[in-house]
Scaffold this motif. Sequence first.
Motif, PDB file in Angstrom:
ATOM      1  N   ILE A   1      35.697  20.525  66.618  1.00 31.65           N
ATOM      2  CA  ILE A   1      37.121  20.200  66.632  1.00 31.65           C
ATOM      3  C   ILE A   1      37.341  18.774  67.124  1.00 31.65           C
ATOM      4  O   ILE A   1      36.504  18.199  67.820  1.00 31.65           O
ATOM      5  CB  ILE A   1      37.920  21.192  67.505  1.00 31.65           C
ATOM      6  N   LYS A   2      38.508  18.211  66.758  1.00 31.41           N
ATOM      7  CA  LYS A   2      38.840  16.836  67.156  1.00 31.41           C
ATOM      8  C   LYS A   2      40.342  16.696  67.326  1.00 31.41           C
ATOM      9  O   LYS A   2      41.120  17.142  66.479  1.00 31.41           O
ATOM     10  CB  LYS A   2      38.346  15.847  66.096  1.00 31.41           C
ATOM     11  N   ASN A   3      40.754  16.078  68.428  1.00 31.09           N
ATOM     12  CA  ASN A   3      42.164  15.768  68.651  1.00 31.09           C
ATOM     13  C   ASN A   3      42.543  14.574  67.775  1.00 31.09           C
ATOM     14  O   ASN A   3      41.869  13.547  67.790  1.00 31.09           O
ATOM     15  CB  ASN A   3      42.393  15.439  70.130  1.00 31.09           C
TER      16      ASN A   3
ATOM     17  N   ASN B   1      48.749  12.251  67.193  1.00 28.03           N
ATOM     18  CA  ASN B   1      49.507  13.040  68.163  1.00 28.03           C
ATOM     19  C   ASN B   1      50.327  12.143  69.079  1.00 28.03           C
ATOM     20  O   ASN B   1      49.919  11.033  69.421  1.00 28.03           O
ATOM     21  CB  ASN B   1      48.559  13.913  68.998  1.00 28.03           C
TER      22      ASN B   1
ATOM     23  N   ASP C   1      46.966  28.464  71.503  1.00 29.83           N
ATOM     24  CA  ASP C   1      46.330  27.966  70.284  1.00 29.83           C
ATOM     25  C   ASP C   1      46.987  28.672  69.105  1.00 29.83           C
ATOM     26  O   ASP C   1      47.033  29.902  69.070  1.00 29.83           O
ATOM     27  CB  ASP C   1      44.830  28.230  70.324  1.00 29.83           C
TER      28      ASP C   1
ATOM     29  N   TYR D   1      43.118  22.753  60.289  1.00 29.48           N
ATOM     30  CA  TYR D   1      43.840  22.226  61.447  1.00 29.48           C
ATOM     31  C   TYR D   1      44.432  23.382  62.241  1.00 29.48           C
ATOM     32  O   TYR D   1      44.648  24.480  61.722  1.00 29.48           O
ATOM     33  CB  TYR D   1      44.981  21.304  60.998  1.00 29.48           C
TER      34      TYR D   1
ATOM     35  N   GLY E   1      44.646  17.013  76.038  1.00 30.60           N
ATOM     36  CA  GLY E   1      45.403  16.550  74.884  1.00 30.60           C
ATOM     37  C   GLY E   1      46.238  15.321  75.193  1.00 30.60           C
ATOM     38  O   GLY E   1      46.306  14.851  76.327  1.00 30.60           O
TER      39      GLY E   1
ATOM     40  N   ASP F   1      49.264  19.479  70.755  1.00 27.23           N
ATOM     41  CA  ASP F   1      48.582  18.519  69.891  1.00 27.23           C
ATOM     42  C   ASP F   1      48.010  19.230  68.680  1.00 27.23           C
ATOM     43  O   ASP F   1      47.673  20.416  68.735  1.00 27.23           O
ATOM     44  CB  ASP F   1      47.430  17.834  70.640  1.00 27.23           C
TER      45      ASP F   1
ATOM     46  N   TYR G   1      44.880  19.561  66.180  1.00 27.71           N
ATOM     47  CA  TYR G   1      43.432  19.338  66.140  1.00 27.71           C
ATOM     48  C   TYR G   1      42.923  19.605  64.719  1.00 27.71           C
ATOM     49  O   TYR G   1      43.393  20.524  64.040  1.00 27.71           O
ATOM     50  CB  TYR G   1      42.710  20.270  67.109  1.00 27.71           C
ATOM     51  N   SER G   2      41.972  18.810  64.294  1.00 24.40           N
ATOM     52  CA  SER G   2      41.265  19.113  63.050  1.00 24.40           C
ATOM     53  C   SER G   2      39.987  19.854  63.397  1.00 24.40           C
ATOM     54  O   SER G   2      39.484  19.765  64.521  1.00 24.40           O
ATOM     55  CB  SER G   2      40.929  17.834  62.285  1.00 24.40           C
TER      56      SER G   2
END
Length: 665
Positions: free
Chosen positions: A173-175, A179, A414, A427, A435, A440, A442-443
């Motif tokens: 995962i990635k923020n 955002n 979540d 996503y 975050g 936020d 996330y991908s």
Amino acid sequence: MKRHILLFLLLISFGAMSQEATLMDYANEGPSTVASSHPPYKSNVDSSESKPFNDVAPSVIEKGITEKLIDQGNAYYSKMWYAEAARIFDLVLEQHGAEHSMELLSKAGDSHYFSGNLEKANKWYKQLYSRYAEKVPDDVQFRYNETLKGTGRPQITKAANPTTWKGASLTKIKNLSINSPYSDFSPMFHKTSELVFASARDTSFLTTRRYRWNNQPFLDLYVAQKKNDEGELFGPKKFSRKINTKYHEASVAFTPDQKTIYFTRNNYGKKLKRGKEGVNHLKIYRSKWVDNEWTEAEELPLNSENYSTGHPAISPDGKKMYFVSDRPGGYGETDIYVVDILENGELSEPENLGRTVNTDAKEMFPYVTEDALYFSSNRPMGLGGLDVYRSDVSNNIFSVAVNLGEPINSVRDDFSYIIDASGRQGYFASNRKGGKGDDDIYSFVQTENLNAISGEVKDVQTGELLENATVQLLDSEGTLLAEYSSNAVGGYIFPNLSPNTKYTVKTSKQGYFDDRRTTSTKNNEGIVVNPSLKVLNDIIDTEKNMVSLDPEAIHFDFDSFGIRYRAAQELDKLVAVLKQHKNLVIKIESHTDAIGNAAYNKYLSDKRANSTKDYLISKGVDSSQIESAIGYGEERLLNNCSDGQRCAPEKHRLNRRSEFIIVSQ
């Protein structure tokens, strides 16, 4: 130039003032409902521009002011203006020494909880629970537990670990860089390379209207471009003037041809509309793409003035719409429903998805693929507040929903999970720690999971590959995770394991001793564990007429008669032999070192002998197979470490032992 600078500064000052929420002034209006249903489903909308936030200094609090402030906080609370109510309650509780009553502490905790400040909510809930533990209602205790989970503290009533879905993929995962410091959530795929999402980001130059639930700007829909295959986005901008209004818009869905959009909005015409209880509810609206623009949105006939309908999701074939509602007749606070979208655009009667999906709690943010329904729920036994769940679907029958587990889910909220048609990239939104803002986006990218433990089961002496051996996979706490029966060539495999995780492989087969081996997976690669089993009869020493166990294992700690873990593992071999040979009778002899008083050592060894006997019987050995259990103290030392002799600790330890003498076979 100075004139322009002064004018600019004046405009900036005016804009800054307009972005503050009022404390002492509020409009005379009732509660309403948000278009974004996170974290609560219902909340309040203020239809006027926000006014300056006047700080109340402690110096002005005089006799009688406390009651007025509490009344004002209660008024904000009843109107669901939780951010403002929280500030009032904090002021009263922290700076004025008001009585910390059950009602005041409860409302202070709730105000922070509903506005997303779990740390502050936990502070007041903790006081509430310490003072009024027996009187705290179940719903407040539930929220207290949620703040404990969300802030990493032990829960009052520890829930069991949830059953989580294990796929054949690893998730990274990635923020996202787009955002904002506010809420960003409800992503949805649009066209081939765009993502539409809801955001409370502040894009106004002069004035910003505030949503009084959490004192953030109202939600609008935004669109951003996809930057790469990892899901990164760039260039966010407002989606459409025809769709965005001065109130909330969020949670969108598109038909497969991208020519119709369904979205959630507050119920209003020229002004807010309210139901029987004075609540402004959510409604689903629909707009079509005509002549390169979106048409004026129309509300769907399944809406109501008296309950909320929102969070639309369209099936891949465009023939069904799933949505969330708190309409009467549901199972919980909010349930997921489905309708058919007919060829003329009309909708069938809503159908509740049933108990395999809906619970007594909240089910929200549905998203449907060809073979699964994803949604969020705050049902018990989750990892955090809202968790993402998956329910497999076949022939319109939904399986029992399973928690997606980490890293998608966390100890916080979540939700709004989506995944592309390839099943590889998607996503979701979260308010987890680390975050950029409140919520936020996330991908995530899923890669093939190569973490596995495999091997062959063999006879330790002959090297023969053993078929039908039972191979079990245990976690670090000894919990059984999976079981496999070795095939014709002794092979087994446990696929789709977690990376860098400790496991135990336990192997058993009739006529053999159990084999246990601890190992750890690596970073997405398989490892090999080859169990070797020893025949049971191999530990019977016919020459010495003894059961021969590992002498390094059957020892006791100094001045103790407790069975150690390593000793228990070795004694389990004796258990297996005694169960296999029902005519085998033994006697147990226990010995100590020469340290200390001889009489006490005699007593201690007797305790050790009987402790060993009790362990064998507790494992299912017939008591008739144990003729006696006798302690001999320091009478039968294995070395010269008797009284008065200086010996190393290791030599003394050799004398602390149990022996198993065969009486009859």
